[in-house]
Design an enzyme around this catalytic site. Sequence first.
Site, short mmCIF file in Angstrom:
data_model
loop_
_atom_site.label_atom_id
_atom_site.label_comp_id
_atom_site.label_asym_id
_atom_site.label_seq_id
_atom_site.Cartn_x
_atom_site.Cartn_y
_atom_site.Cartn_z
N GLU A 47 0.85 -1.21 0.00
CA GLU A 47 0.00 0.00 0.00
C GLU A 47 0.88 1.25 0.00
O GLU A 47 1.92 1.28 0.66
CB GLU A 47 -0.84 -0.01 1.28
CG GLU A 47 -1.70 1.23 1.51
CD GLU A 47 -2.31 1.29 2.91
OE1 GLU A 47 -1.67 0.81 3.87
OE2 GLU A 47 -3.42 1.83 3.05
N ASN A 107 -7.09 6.18 -1.93
CA ASN A 107 -5.98 5.27 -1.62
C ASN A 107 -6.16 4.09 -2.58
O ASN A 107 -7.07 3.28 -2.40
CB ASN A 107 -6.08 4.86 -0.15
CG ASN A 107 -4.88 4.07 0.31
OD1 ASN A 107 -4.13 3.54 -0.50
ND2 ASN A 107 -4.71 3.96 1.62
N LYS A 124 -9.45 1.99 -2.08
CA LYS A 124 -9.69 1.45 -0.73
C LYS A 124 -11.06 1.86 -0.19
O LYS A 124 -11.38 3.05 -0.13
CB LYS A 124 -8.58 1.95 0.20
CG LYS A 124 -8.59 1.37 1.60
CD LYS A 124 -7.34 1.86 2.33
CE LYS A 124 -7.17 1.28 3.72
NZ LYS A 124 -5.91 1.74 4.32
N GLU A 143 -6.35 8.80 7.59
CA GLU A 143 -6.83 8.39 6.26
C GLU A 143 -8.19 8.99 5.92
O GLU A 143 -8.46 9.32 4.78
CB GLU A 143 -6.88 6.87 6.16
CG GLU A 143 -5.51 6.24 6.04
CD GLU A 143 -5.58 4.80 5.59
OE1 GLU A 143 -6.09 4.53 4.50
OE2 GLU A 143 -5.10 3.95 6.36
N CYS A 169 -4.89 -2.98 2.82
CA CYS A 169 -4.63 -2.88 4.26
C CYS A 169 -5.86 -3.15 5.13
O CYS A 169 -6.26 -4.28 5.26
CB CYS A 169 -4.00 -1.53 4.59
SG CYS A 169 -3.22 -1.59 6.23
N ASN A 194 0.18 -1.05 5.44
CA ASN A 194 1.07 -0.27 6.31
C ASN A 194 0.44 -0.33 7.70
O ASN A 194 -0.46 0.45 8.00
CB ASN A 194 1.10 1.22 5.90
CG ASN A 194 1.89 1.49 4.64
OD1 ASN A 194 3.06 1.83 4.68
ND2 ASN A 194 1.23 1.39 3.50
N1 CDT Z 1 -3.10 1.52 6.40
C1 CDT Z 1 -4.03 0.93 7.14
O1 CDT Z 1 -5.14 0.70 6.71
N2 CDT Z 1 -3.67 0.62 8.40
C2 CDT Z 1 -4.58 0.03 9.32
C3 CDT Z 1 -4.30 0.47 10.69
C4 CDT Z 1 -5.51 0.37 11.48
S1 CDT Z 1 -5.22 0.33 13.13
C5 CDT Z 1 -5.69 -1.27 13.50
C6 CDT Z 1 -4.54 -1.49 9.30
O2 CDT Z 1 -5.59 -2.10 9.19
O3 CDT Z 1 -3.48 -2.08 9.44
#
Ligand code: CDT
Length: 311
Positions: A47, A107, A124, A143, A169, A194
């Site tokens: 991502e 995204n 996303k 985000e 993600c 990420n």
């Molecule tokens: N980039 C991204 O979507 N990160 C989210 C962090 C959320 S906090 C649990 C993830 O799902 O990893």
Amino acid sequence: MSRMIRVGAAQMGPVQKAESRQAVVRRMLDLLEQAKSHKCDLVVYPELTLTTFFPRWFMTDQAEVDQWFERDMPNEATRPLFEKAAEHGIAFSFGYAERTPDGHHFNTSILVDRGGRVVGKYRKVHLPGHDEFDESRAFQHLEKRYFEAGDLGFPVWRMLGGIFGMCICNDRRWPETYRVMGLQGVEMIVLGYNTPSVNSQRSEEGPEKRHFHNRLSVQAGAYQNSTWVVAVAKGGSEDGHPMIAGSIIVNPEGEIVAEAATEGDELIVHDCDLDATKFGKETIFDFKRHRRVEHYGRITDQTGVTSPPDV
Ligand code: CDT
């Protein structure tokens, strides 16, 4: 046509705020060359591959925000990747921040075929985090401030003799993500992530639990839809913000068949037989025979929880 696809999951180490797109693309090209030497058919990058994970930074100036977004794809910075991959005949996928010509922000990830043509685009859907500065958090996850929720749904595409889907993600934590693609016969889902190593709202939730939830979500999605899932991280510390690495390739039985060992740029390779998806799809997860949609209305009729009345 063979249904065996050699996949390279191209985990990336951290991308610092000051790192240029050109420098990142050089790292992507290094991983692509490794993939070529392994005779990979497909390379999957994370991502927001081209930049640091900028939603951790609070910004108020839209011009500053827009610097993190790509207006065209391919563009000057990424064209060498498209050209080299086409020269090698390797398909690939990566994520980036997309600004559309009419000013929308997503995204996004793309699927590019062996000839360097963009055959699929995904935006996303499940954006995590918040849209204003939140002083109660150890660090920000903005985000919802910088992106709109994806408007393309969860399509799938035919490529390399199989059926491919994408998600990004946080999407991987939601069973609906996989099922919508499962209902279109998906055989391989590619995704980048990420994930911070610590929960910004609960400091005791560290990397061990974060890896557990990553594996749990991806393995369940793969098994319950009898599909391959290739989940590729950006890992390591970006300007002092650690992220879990732990990229994995999961087979249609939900088993991890390859896993990254480092937090840096690392290619993990696995031969994925798309025909291995058939058994699950024709037996326990034969959706046509076993799904009972008359009981699933709440899945699309409501978002929040409706509890029973007090007695
Ligand atoms: N980039 C991204 O979507 N990160 C989210 C962090 C959320 S906090 C649990 C993830 O799902 O990893």
